[in-house]
Design an enzyme around this catalytic site. Structure first.
Site, short mmCIF file in Angstrom:
data_model
loop_
_atom_site.label_atom_id
_atom_site.label_comp_id
_atom_site.label_asym_id
_atom_site.label_seq_id
_atom_site.Cartn_x
_atom_site.Cartn_y
_atom_site.Cartn_z
N ASP A 67 0.88 -1.17 0.00
CA ASP A 67 0.00 0.00 0.00
C ASP A 67 0.92 1.22 0.00
O ASP A 67 1.70 1.42 0.95
CB ASP A 67 -0.87 -0.03 1.27
CG ASP A 67 -1.82 1.15 1.37
OD1 ASP A 67 -1.59 2.17 0.68
OD2 ASP A 67 -2.78 1.05 2.14
N ASN A 94 2.76 4.86 -10.16
CA ASN A 94 1.54 4.80 -10.97
C ASN A 94 0.27 4.65 -10.13
O ASN A 94 -0.81 5.07 -10.55
CB ASN A 94 1.66 3.62 -11.96
CG ASN A 94 0.33 3.24 -12.57
OD1 ASN A 94 -0.14 3.89 -13.50
ND2 ASN A 94 -0.31 2.19 -12.04
N TYR A 162 -9.18 15.24 -7.19
CA TYR A 162 -8.28 14.52 -8.10
C TYR A 162 -7.42 15.49 -8.91
O TYR A 162 -6.21 15.30 -9.05
CB TYR A 162 -9.12 13.62 -9.02
CG TYR A 162 -8.29 12.82 -10.00
CD1 TYR A 162 -7.52 11.74 -9.57
CD2 TYR A 162 -8.26 13.15 -11.35
CE1 TYR A 162 -6.74 11.02 -10.46
CE2 TYR A 162 -7.50 12.43 -12.25
CZ TYR A 162 -6.75 11.35 -11.80
OH TYR A 162 -5.98 10.64 -12.67
N LYS A 166 -3.26 15.73 -8.76
CA LYS A 166 -2.36 15.52 -9.90
C LYS A 166 -1.55 16.79 -10.20
O LYS A 166 -0.41 16.69 -10.68
CB LYS A 166 -3.15 15.06 -11.12
CG LYS A 166 -3.73 13.65 -10.97
CD LYS A 166 -2.63 12.60 -10.75
CE LYS A 166 -3.18 11.18 -10.68
NZ LYS A 166 -2.13 10.15 -10.56
N PRO A 192 -1.24 11.25 -18.73
CA PRO A 192 -2.15 10.60 -19.67
C PRO A 192 -3.44 11.40 -19.82
O PRO A 192 -3.87 12.07 -18.88
CB PRO A 192 -2.47 9.25 -19.01
CG PRO A 192 -1.52 9.11 -17.84
CD PRO A 192 -1.16 10.51 -17.46
N1 LIG Z 1 -7.47 6.02 -16.63
C1 LIG Z 1 -7.34 7.31 -16.88
O1 LIG Z 1 -8.14 7.93 -17.61
C2 LIG Z 1 -6.18 8.08 -16.30
C3 LIG Z 1 -5.87 9.32 -16.86
C4 LIG Z 1 -4.80 10.06 -16.33
C5 LIG Z 1 -4.06 9.52 -15.29
N2 LIG Z 1 -4.39 8.30 -14.77
C6 LIG Z 1 -3.57 7.79 -13.68
O2 LIG Z 1 -2.96 6.58 -14.07
C7 LIG Z 1 -2.78 5.74 -12.93
C8 LIG Z 1 -3.42 4.40 -13.18
O3 LIG Z 1 -4.80 4.60 -13.48
P1 LIG Z 1 -5.76 3.42 -13.98
O4 LIG Z 1 -6.81 4.05 -14.78
O5 LIG Z 1 -4.96 2.28 -14.53
O6 LIG Z 1 -6.40 3.02 -12.58
P2 LIG Z 1 -6.96 1.62 -12.07
O7 LIG Z 1 -7.95 1.98 -11.02
O8 LIG Z 1 -7.39 0.78 -13.24
O9 LIG Z 1 -5.67 0.96 -11.41
C9 LIG Z 1 -5.07 1.58 -10.31
C10 LIG Z 1 -4.14 0.56 -9.66
O10 LIG Z 1 -3.55 1.19 -8.50
C11 LIG Z 1 -3.71 0.31 -7.40
N3 LIG Z 1 -3.78 1.08 -6.16
C12 LIG Z 1 -4.77 1.92 -5.76
N4 LIG Z 1 -4.48 2.38 -4.54
C13 LIG Z 1 -3.30 1.85 -4.16
C14 LIG Z 1 -2.49 1.93 -3.00
N5 LIG Z 1 -2.87 2.67 -1.94
N6 LIG Z 1 -1.33 1.23 -2.96
C15 LIG Z 1 -0.94 0.47 -4.01
N7 LIG Z 1 -1.67 0.34 -5.13
C16 LIG Z 1 -2.85 1.00 -5.20
C17 LIG Z 1 -4.99 -0.46 -7.66
O11 LIG Z 1 -5.04 -1.67 -6.91
C18 LIG Z 1 -4.90 -0.68 -9.17
O12 LIG Z 1 -4.14 -1.84 -9.48
C19 LIG Z 1 -3.41 6.51 -11.75
O13 LIG Z 1 -2.39 7.22 -11.07
C20 LIG Z 1 -4.37 7.46 -12.43
O14 LIG Z 1 -4.64 8.59 -11.65
C21 LIG Z 1 -5.43 7.56 -15.26
#
Ligand SMILES: NC(=O)c1ccc[n+]([C@@H]2O[C@H](COP(=O)([O-])OP(=O)(O)OC[C@H]3O[C@@H](n4cnc5c(N)ncnc54)[C@H](O)[C@@H]3O)[C@@H](O)[C@H]2O)c1
Length: 258
Positions: A67, A94, A162, A166, A192
């Protein structure tokens, strides 16, 4: 020579990827492992299973439940990478809270929800960077890549916590780039655009946002998928990016120009 062989020409790095067991993080884990890097998948769940799948492809990977909000877990994660791979060259921050958030006007965001988003998205990034700092400095070619977002540049409504979190990641990236440069550690962010990750598809947030809103304003008018992000990460982790630091690279089909 194919692009992949060319990229493999550099010495592989030992890399930790937080949130690396699903979504964008899993795409990162797969791609870096495929390129020959040694990958430690760190996640709240599914880390060992993801690593096992990578090893089944003949790639080098380990998994650890961690975590990012826990200092002890962050330290254990770094220790595991050092023990398994003999050091740590790169950290990809990430893990983040996004796909489980409910869109709402900022007046309806409770202080507890605000703090929880900050805890995972900013304290988590800080914890992992701090835990990895000594190992990255020792590497001599350390790489820290934070996954931010284009939302601080666009300011979309109904996710103010959020967006603010970021924005902090982008600012933190710049500050660390200066602090870690003495030891040749580069610190960059990838921003992204809205991406159809596992979490997004499960939450249905993409349907609520709508087809048009997802792609409107992009030069390249299509949905973004996790595979669109992996090349940018491979570059920032590579030896070729040794003189790139403090930058935020938007990978969003040309939605924002930084
Ligand atoms: N999907 C989008 O549109 C998007 C756009 C811009 C940025 N992002 C960023 O990209 C990253 C990944 O996003 P995603 O869409 O794949 O999200 P997702 O929810 O599909 O996956 C997030 C992952 O992070 C893990 N996670 C969450 N809290 C955690 C913690 N406290 N400790 C360890 N692991 C933890 C989850 O278990 C999961 O595997 C994030 O930082 C998100 O903010 C996503």
């Amino acid at each position: 020579m194919s692009v992949q062989q060319d990229e493999l020409a550099e010495t592989p790095k030992s890399v930790v990827i937080t949130g690396g067991a699903s979504g964008i993080g899993l795409a990162f884990s797969r791609h870096l492992a495929k390129l020959g890097h040694q990958v430690l998948v760190a996640d709240l769940a599914g880390a060992e299973e993801a690593a096992r799948d990578l090893r089944a492809q003949g790639w080098q990977a380990e998994g650890i439940l961690a975590d990012v909000t826990s200092e002890a877990d962050a330290a254990a994660m770094v220790g595991r990478a050092e023990q398994a791979f003999g050091g740590l060259d790169a950290l990809v921050n990430n893990a983040g809270l996004f796909t489980t958030l409910t869109l709402k006007p900022f007046e309806q965001i409770s202080s507890a929800e605000w703090m929880r988003v900050m805890e995972v998205n900013t304290l988590g990034v800080f914890n992992c960077a701090k835990a990895a700092s000594a190992a990255l400095r020792r590497s001599g070619r350390g790489r820290l890549v934070n996954i931010a977002s284009t939302v601080p540049m666009k300011g979309p409504p109904n996710m103010a916590h959020y967006v603010a979190s970021k924005g902090a990641v982008v600012a933190f990236t710049r500050a660390l780039a200066r602090e870690m440069s003495r030891d040749k550690v580069t610190v960059n962010a990838i921003a992204p655009g809205f991406t159809l990750s596992d979490g997004v598809l499960q939450s249905g947030i993409h349907e609520r946002i709508g087809d048009n809103a997802r792609t409107a304003g992009r030069c390249l008018q299509r949905d973004q998928v996790p595979a669109d992000l992996v090349g940018a990460l491979a570059f920032l982790v590579s030896d070729a990016a040794a003189f790139v630091t403090g930058q935020t690279l938007a990978v969003d089909g040309g939605g924002v120009f930084l």
